[in-house]
Design an enzyme around this catalytic site. Structure first.
Site, PDB file in Angstrom:
ATOM      1  N   ASP A 164       0.864  -1.190   0.000  1.00 47.76           N
ATOM      2  CA  ASP A 164       0.000   0.000   0.000  1.00 47.76           C
ATOM      3  C   ASP A 164       0.902   1.241   0.000  1.00 47.76           C
ATOM      4  O   ASP A 164       1.803   1.352   0.843  1.00 47.76           O
ATOM      5  CB  ASP A 164      -0.910  -0.003   1.236  1.00 47.76           C
ATOM      6  CG  ASP A 164      -1.920   1.141   1.194  1.00 47.76           C
ATOM      7  OD1 ASP A 164      -2.998   0.952   0.617  1.00 47.76           O
ATOM      8  OD2 ASP A 164      -1.611   2.220   1.741  1.00 47.76           O
ATOM      9  N   ILE A 165       0.674   2.156  -0.940  1.00 49.20           N
ATOM     10  CA  ILE A 165       1.477   3.378  -1.015  1.00 49.20           C
ATOM     11  C   ILE A 165       1.117   4.283   0.163  1.00 49.20           C
ATOM     12  O   ILE A 165      -0.059   4.551   0.422  1.00 49.20           O
ATOM     13  CB  ILE A 165       1.244   4.109  -2.352  1.00 49.20           C
ATOM     14  CG1 ILE A 165       1.706   3.222  -3.516  1.00 49.20           C
ATOM     15  CG2 ILE A 165       1.979   5.443  -2.386  1.00 49.20           C
ATOM     16  CD1 ILE A 165       1.433   3.814  -4.892  1.00 49.20           C
ATOM     17  N   GLU A 219      -4.654   2.301  -4.283  1.00 49.42           N
ATOM     18  CA  GLU A 219      -3.187   2.347  -4.199  1.00 49.42           C
ATOM     19  C   GLU A 219      -2.616   1.057  -3.626  1.00 49.42           C
ATOM     20  O   GLU A 219      -1.460   1.004  -3.204  1.00 49.42           O
ATOM     21  CB  GLU A 219      -2.732   3.536  -3.349  1.00 49.42           C
ATOM     22  CG  GLU A 219      -3.132   3.492  -1.895  1.00 49.42           C
ATOM     23  CD  GLU A 219      -4.471   4.161  -1.606  1.00 49.42           C
ATOM     24  OE1 GLU A 219      -4.643   4.673  -0.491  1.00 49.42           O
ATOM     25  OE2 GLU A 219      -5.348   4.164  -2.492  1.00 49.42           O
TER      26      GLU A 219
END
Length: 537
Positions: A414-415, A457
C-alpha cells in the site's frame, strides 16, 4: 590541439568501443541467466560477443577487459553447443561475468560503495540539447533497470549505434544545433539497420505537421510537443522497450497425420513459437489442461470425429471460449469453409500450407486474442493483473504449491500517504506514481511472480516457490530503492514510500492467506509505515 590531447582523445574513443562491447557481453549473459530453457540458443551469440571483446581489448591494450574476456571465453568453450548449461559451469561463468562487470564500471561508479547494478536491458540512447534534462532522465531510467547513455553530438550517437543497436532512441528534432538536424541524423542511422529502431522525438519549438511527418517516416513512434517531463517520457520508453520482449505464442496443433503435425511443429518453432502437437483427437482435453494454448490449429477431417466437433467441445469450456481456432484442410468449397467457421472456428487455411501465410495468420490472430484477454484480466492504468484475475492466479499457485510441495508467499503493498500525493500534486501525478511503482515491481521481480493491482493504491504480489525470509528480503530491497526514486511533478520532485505485509502459505485457503497478508500490512502501517512485516504462521 597538441599531440598529447589527440592521443588522449583517441584513447577515450577506443575505450568506449571496448566498454560498449563488454556491455554487449553482459547483456547476452543476462538473456542466458534469465531464461535457462533457451540458454543454448544464445550460446553462440555469447561466444561471438566475448571473442570480439577479447580482440578489441587486446588491440587497444585494455588488460583487465582482455583478461576477464579470456576467462569467460575459456569457460564458454567448455559448454557444448546445443546442450544445457550445467550448474557448476554457470557458477564459474557468473564469477567471470562479475569480474568483467567490475572492469566495465565508469570511473564515477568506482567511488561508490553500492553494489554494481546489473542492467537487464540493451541500451536506451538519449540525444538531447538539454544536457541537464538528459542527466536527469538517465538517473530515472537506471532506477528502472535500463542502461541509458547520453550523447553530445551526432557523430557519437552514430558510432554507438554502429557498435550496439539500442532498444530505442529519445532525440530532440533539433539535436545538432540546426532545424530538424536530429531527424536527419536518425534518417541516416535507420539506413544502416535491417529493422528500424523505435524513435521518440521531442521538441520545444516545432510541432508542425511537416516536421511530424518527417519524424514519422524515419521511425518516429512518438512526438512530444511541447516537451514533457521525465515521468511521461520514461513511461513511453518502457512501452517500446517492453514491446521488444514478446512472449512466444503457445500453439496447439491437432492433426491425425504425424508427418503433417511434425512439419507444422518445425515451422512454428522456427518462427519462435512454442508448439505442442497431438495426433489423437481423444487427447484434446488433456492437452488443453496441460498446455493452456493461446491458439489452436485443427485438422478438419480425422478418423472418429471432425475438427468442427472438436471445436464445439473446446468452446464449451469458458476459459477457451475466446482462444482462436484455425482449421486446416484440403477443402476448397467456400460454403463448407464458412459453415466450419460458424461452428467455433476463426480462420481457415487450405492445404498444402504456405508457411509464411500460416505464421502471418497466427501472429494476427494471436495479437488480437492477447489484446482482448488483456482488456479482461488487466488493470487499464498500470497494465498489471486486476483484482479478480490476481485471486484466480493465487488459487492456481496454491494448487501447484500443494502438488509440488513447494513454498508460496503472498504480499500486499500500500502506497503511504497516497491521498496527500493526489491532494498536493493532482490526480494525474498520482496516476503516474501508481504506474511508476508497477514498472518498478515488474523490473525487479521474476517472470514467474504475479503482480496485480488490488484496488486504489494497493498492489498484490504472488511469489511461487519462495520462502518467507526470501520474500521479505526481496520486497524490503525494492521498498528501499523505490523510496529513493525522485517522482517528477513539473519543476518539483518528491519521494514516495510504501508499506508491505507478507504471508506464507500454510496449507490454508486463498481467502485466509489474503487476510493474513492484509493484517501484516496493517501492522506495517501501525509501525510507522515504509516497512515490510511478515505475518505469523
Amino acid at each position: 590541439m597538441d599531440d598529447e590531447s589527440q592521443k588522449e582523445k583517441l584513447r577515450q574513443h577506443f575505450a568506449r568501443r571496448v566498454t560498449t562491447q563488454a556491455r554487449v557481453v553482459l547483456d547476452t549473459w543476462q538473456k542466458i541467466h534469465e531464461d535457462r530453457d533457451k540458454a543454448s540458443a544464445h550460446r553462440n551469440e555469447f561466444a561471438a560477443a566475448t571473442d570480439k571483446l577479447v580482440r578489441y581489448a587486446q588491440r587497444f591494450e585494455m588488460d583487465s577487459h582482455a583478461r576477464a574476456g579470456q576467462t569467460t571465453l575459456a569457460l564458454i568453450n567448455q559448454w557444448e553447443p546445443g546442450s544445457a548449461l550445467n550448474e557448476s559451469l554457470e557458477r564459474q561463468l557468473q564469477d567471470a561475468i562479475e569480474t568483467l562487470s567490475q572492469s566495465t564500471l565508469r570511473r564515477t561508479d568506482l567511488n561508490s560503495s553500492e553494489a554494481p547494478h546489473q542492467f537487464r536491458r540493451t541500451p536506451v540512447y538519449i540525444a538531447l540539447a538539454n544536457q541537464e534534462m538528459a542527466a536527469r532522465l538517465i538517473r530515472q531510467l537506471e532506477f528502472f533497470g535500463f542502461r541509458a547513455s547520453a550523447f553530445a553530438n551526432a557523430d557519437e550517437l552514430t558510432e554507438a549505434c554502429a557498435l550496439h543497436k539500442p532498444e530505442t532512441i529519445l532525440v530532440d528534432v533539433n539535436f545538432g544545433g540546426s532545424p530538424n538536424a536530429g531527424i536527419t541524423t536518425i534518417e541516416r542511422l535507420q539506413e544502416r539497420h535491417d529493422t528500424p529502431i523505435p524513435i521518440i522525438f521531442m521538441s520545444d519549438e516545432d510541432g508542425s505537421i511537416e516536421t511530424r511527418l518527417q519524424a514519422s517516416r524515419c521511425g518516429g513512434e512518438e512526438f512530444f510537443y511541447p516537451a514533457v517531463d521525465p515521468g511521461q517520457l520514461i513511461e513511453k520508453i518502457e512501452t517500446y522497450t517492453h514491446g521488444n520482449t514478446v512472449e512466444p505464442y503457445k500453439v496447439l496443433v491437432l492433426d491425425d497425420s504425424r508427418a503433417q503435425a511434425k512439419y507444422m511443429e518445425t515451422v512454428l518453432k522456427k518462427a519462435g513459437m512454442t508448439a505442442h502437437i497431438i495426433t489423437d483427437p481423444m487427447q484434446i482435453i488433456h492437452a488443453l489442461e496441460e498446455f493452456s494454448p493461446e491458439i489452436i490449429i485443427l485438422d478438419m477431417y480425422m478418423p472418429g470425429c471432425t475438427g468442427m466437433e472438436i471445436a464445439r467441445v473446446i468452446r464449451q469450456q469458458d476459459r477457451f471460449h475466446s482462444v482462436p481456432i484455425i482449421y486446416l484442410s484440403a477443402e476448397e468449397d467456400v460454403t463448407k469453409q464458412l459453415h466450419a467457421m460458424s461452428l467455433g472456428g476463426d480462420d481457415f487455411l487450405t492445404k498444402p500450407i504456405d508457411p509464411k501465410h500460416l505464421i502471418a495468420t497466427i501472429h494476427n490472430r494471436g495479437r488480437r486474442a492477447r489484446s482482448l484477454l488483456a482488456l479482461m484480466i488487466r488493470d487499464s492504468l498500470t497494465g498489471l493483473f486486476n483484482h479478480t484475475h490476481t485471486l484466480h492466479l493465487l488459487d492456481q499457485e496454491i494448487v501447484r504449491a500443494r502438488q509440488k510441495q513447494q513454498p508460496l508467499c503472498f504480499a500486499m503493498i500500500d502506497i503511504d500517504y497516497f491521498k496527500k500525493v493526489n491532494d498536493t500534486f493532482g490526480h494525474p501525478i498520482g496516476d503516474r506514481v501508481l504506474r511508476s511503482l508497477s514498472m518498478f515491481l515488474k523490473q525487479r521481480l521474476r517472470k514467474t511472480d504475479h503482480i496485480g493491482r488490488y484496488g486504489g493504491e494497493e498492489f498484490a504480489i504472488i511469489l511461487p516457490n519462495t520462502r518467507p525470509s526470501d520474500a521479505r528480503n526481496v520486497l524490503n530491497e525494492i521498498r528501499e530503492r523505490f523510496s529513493e526514486l525522485q517522482q517528477p511533478a513539473g519543476d518539483r520532485e518528491f519521494n514516495v514510500t510504501f508499506s508491505c505485509g507478507i504471508a506464507a502459505w500454510d496449507d490454508d485457503t486463498s481467502q485466509a492467506l489474503c487476510e493474513r497478508a492484509d493484517r501484516a500490512l496493517y501492522s506495517s502501517k501501525e509501525l510507522g509505515r515504509n516497512c515490510v512485516t511478515l505475518a505469523d504462521s
